[in-house]
Design an enzyme around this catalytic site. Structure first.
Site, mmCIF file in Angstrom:
data_model
loop_
_atom_site.group_PDB
_atom_site.id
_atom_site.type_symbol
_atom_site.label_atom_id
_atom_site.label_comp_id
_atom_site.label_asym_id
_atom_site.label_seq_id
_atom_site.Cartn_x
_atom_site.Cartn_y
_atom_site.Cartn_z
ATOM 1 C CG HIS A 195 7.736 -53.729 -41.938
ATOM 2 N ND1 HIS A 195 8.487 -53.285 -43.014
ATOM 3 C CD2 HIS A 195 6.672 -52.889 -41.874
ATOM 4 C CE1 HIS A 195 7.915 -52.217 -43.553
ATOM 5 N NE2 HIS A 195 6.807 -51.957 -42.884
ATOM 6 C CG LEU A 196 7.793 -61.351 -42.278
ATOM 7 C CD1 LEU A 196 7.901 -62.529 -43.241
ATOM 8 C CD2 LEU A 196 6.972 -61.731 -41.059
ATOM 9 C CG ASN A 206 11.535 -51.881 -44.703
ATOM 10 O OD1 ASN A 206 10.939 -52.957 -44.658
ATOM 11 N ND2 ASN A 206 11.290 -50.892 -43.859
ATOM 12 C CG ASP A 241 6.354 -49.444 -46.285
ATOM 13 O OD1 ASP A 241 5.643 -48.442 -46.364
ATOM 14 O OD2 ASP A 241 6.572 -50.037 -45.205
ATOM 15 C CG HIS A 272 6.335 -44.848 -46.814
ATOM 16 N ND1 HIS A 272 6.314 -45.467 -45.585
ATOM 17 C CD2 HIS A 272 6.630 -43.538 -46.557
ATOM 18 C CE1 HIS A 272 6.584 -44.574 -44.637
ATOM 19 N NE2 HIS A 272 6.782 -43.388 -45.203
ATOM 20 C CG ASP A 316 3.242 -50.166 -41.460
ATOM 21 O OD1 ASP A 316 4.277 -50.832 -41.654
ATOM 22 O OD2 ASP A 316 3.245 -48.922 -41.353
HETATM 23 ZN ZN ZN Z 1 5.333 -47.315 -44.758
#
Ligand code: ZN
Length: 438
Positions: free
Chosen positions: A72-73, A104, A162, A189, A315
């Site tokens: 997740h950036l 996301n 996700d 997910h 993650d």
């Molecule tokens: Zn996830």
């Protein structure tokens, strides 16, 4: 197309240990591995290749650089938590050459335009190679499929909502059908809302000890079973994100035994931490899926060793300090993981203190290259003719883990103050150092 610097140097790194095995001298010429030689041949190699520089690599393990399917950036929309630049610097420091940036963000990566924006920003950073993940549903709303074919045409190979589960089985079937046609991967997910919707902590001991809403094992395993059946029927590749329980392992093992197109991922933290830590209600241990029992941790380790679980995905989920310095219920789910991944995985999978570097390579390079269709990395090894996209690993820790000193903008590591062996000495992409120096 790429803004990357190009390697031009002829470099000889002596006495490194490819895959932790016998010492070898590694000749790197430009962006490629030009040769892997027995050190007894060094005089001849020096005379013949005339390297521009010779570096003593004694004690360093060398592997193909790592690939992370699950990062997740946070940009666009969450630059108070992480930026593309800080996230990619963290990835480089963790030994990664390639990361998949989850969809996301805000706005969601659900169109060709959003993919192009992400690719352009990452390219400008000129660090770790970044593969934008497309969402499965528009705006992650779970109601309407994105134009998957258009994104595949734009180069996207992995699709995921996700952060949320695609609960609608009909949409999962449609997505897997498109995946089968186009040869791409759908990453789920797995958190069935009906069973785990408001879950905060592992069901059983931890939920009872804290009084928090329970997140049961069935909420994960039941949806994996459902999706695996749909994958079998459609032929689309289902990738199960962050498997966390023994029961989920059993479902995946069965699906694989039947030859169904299913792959699975585990996070470093689920290989090491248990719900006893979560039961302290310290928000730094709040993560989704939740930390599970010691028996689940054991099952995940065994499944990684026997190949039921294919890959480790971090993650990596950076948050602001405020989002983690409140009560458990208000705190955000998620932990950082890029810079501690190798140390944690090596520690968690070592047997009698011996690290299986082939296992690490399979889980952190070979499998994610295959699942994510990273064409430059599939089949790449530490051998002559392959790209000099490598990670050099030192057995010594750099010191106790300190979130404030990491490259990530966030400090929500669950390993604050912990000292683990193994650290990343350098990361090379096509012969160019993106972290450390040789
Ligand atoms: Zn996830």
């Amino acid at each position: 197309m790429s803004d990357r610097p190009v390697a031009t140097e002829r470099l000889l790194v002596t006495d490194v240990r490819p895959y932790g095995e016998a010492p070898a001298d590694l000749l790197i010429n430009g962006g490629l591995i030009a040769g892997v030689f027995d050190p007894v041949l060094r005089p001849a190699v020096l005379a013949d290749a005339a390297p521009d520089r010779v570096v003593d690599g004694h004690g360093l393990i060398v592997l193909p650089a790592f690939i992370d399917l699950h990062v997740h950036l946070r940009e666009p929309g969450g630059s108070d938590q992480e930026t593309i630049e800080t996230g990619l610097a963290a990835a480089a420091a963790g030994g990664f050459s390639d990361v998949f940036a989850m969809a996301n963000v805000s706005p969601v990566t659900d169109s060709v335009e959003r993919v192009a924006w992400m690719s352009e920003r990452a390219r400008a950073a000129s660090l770790v190679r970044t593969h934008p993940v497309g969402s499965i549903t528009l705006g992650l709303a779970g109601t309407e499929l994105i134009p998957i074919d258009d994104l595949v045409d734009a180069g996207v190979t992995l699709f995921s909502d996700d952060g949320r589960c695609v609960d609608d089985a009909g949409l999962v079937a449609q997505a897997l059908t498109r995946a089968a046609d186009r040869g791409v991967t759908i990453a789920q997910h797995s958190q069935l809302h009906d069973l785990a919707g408001s879950g905060q902590i592992n069901a059983g001991f931890a939920a009872e000890a804290t009084g928090l809403d329970a997140w049961p094992v069935s909420g994960e395993a039941a949806v994996i079973a459902r999706d695996a059946v749909i994958a079998a029927e459609t032929g689309g590749h289902l990738h199960v994100c962050h498997l966390s329980t023994r029961r989920s392992v059993e479902v995946v093992r069965q699906a694989k035994a039947l030859g169904w197109p299913v792959s699975a991922e585990v996070t470093p933290h689920h290989l090491l931490l248990t719900d006893e830590l979560a039961a302290t209600a310290a928000p730094k241990f709040k993560v989704n899926p939740p930390l599970r029992s010691a028996d689940d941790v054991q099952a995940l380790r065994e499944a990684l060793r026997d190949g039921t679980i294919d890959t480790v995905g971090t993650d990596h989920a950076p948050h602001t300090t405020a989002a983690k310095s409140c009560g458990w219920s208000e705190a955000a789910f998620g932990l950082t993981g890029l810079e501690t991944a190798l140390s944690v995985v090596a520690h968690a999978t070592a047997q009698h203190g011996v690290v299986d570097w082939r296992l690490i390579t399979r889980a952190m390079h070979d499998a994610p290259a295959r699942i994510g269709h990273v064409e430059t990395a599939v089949d790449a090894q530490v051998r002559a003719g392959d790209p000099a996209t490598l990670v050099f690993i030192d057995e010594h820790p750099t010191g106790p883990i300190a979130g404030a000193e990491q490259r990530t903008k966030a400090d929500n590591t669950p390993f604050e103050g912990v000292t683990l062996p193994w650290s990343i000495a350098a990361t090379l992409i096509d012969g160019v150092a993106v972290h450390g120096a040789l």
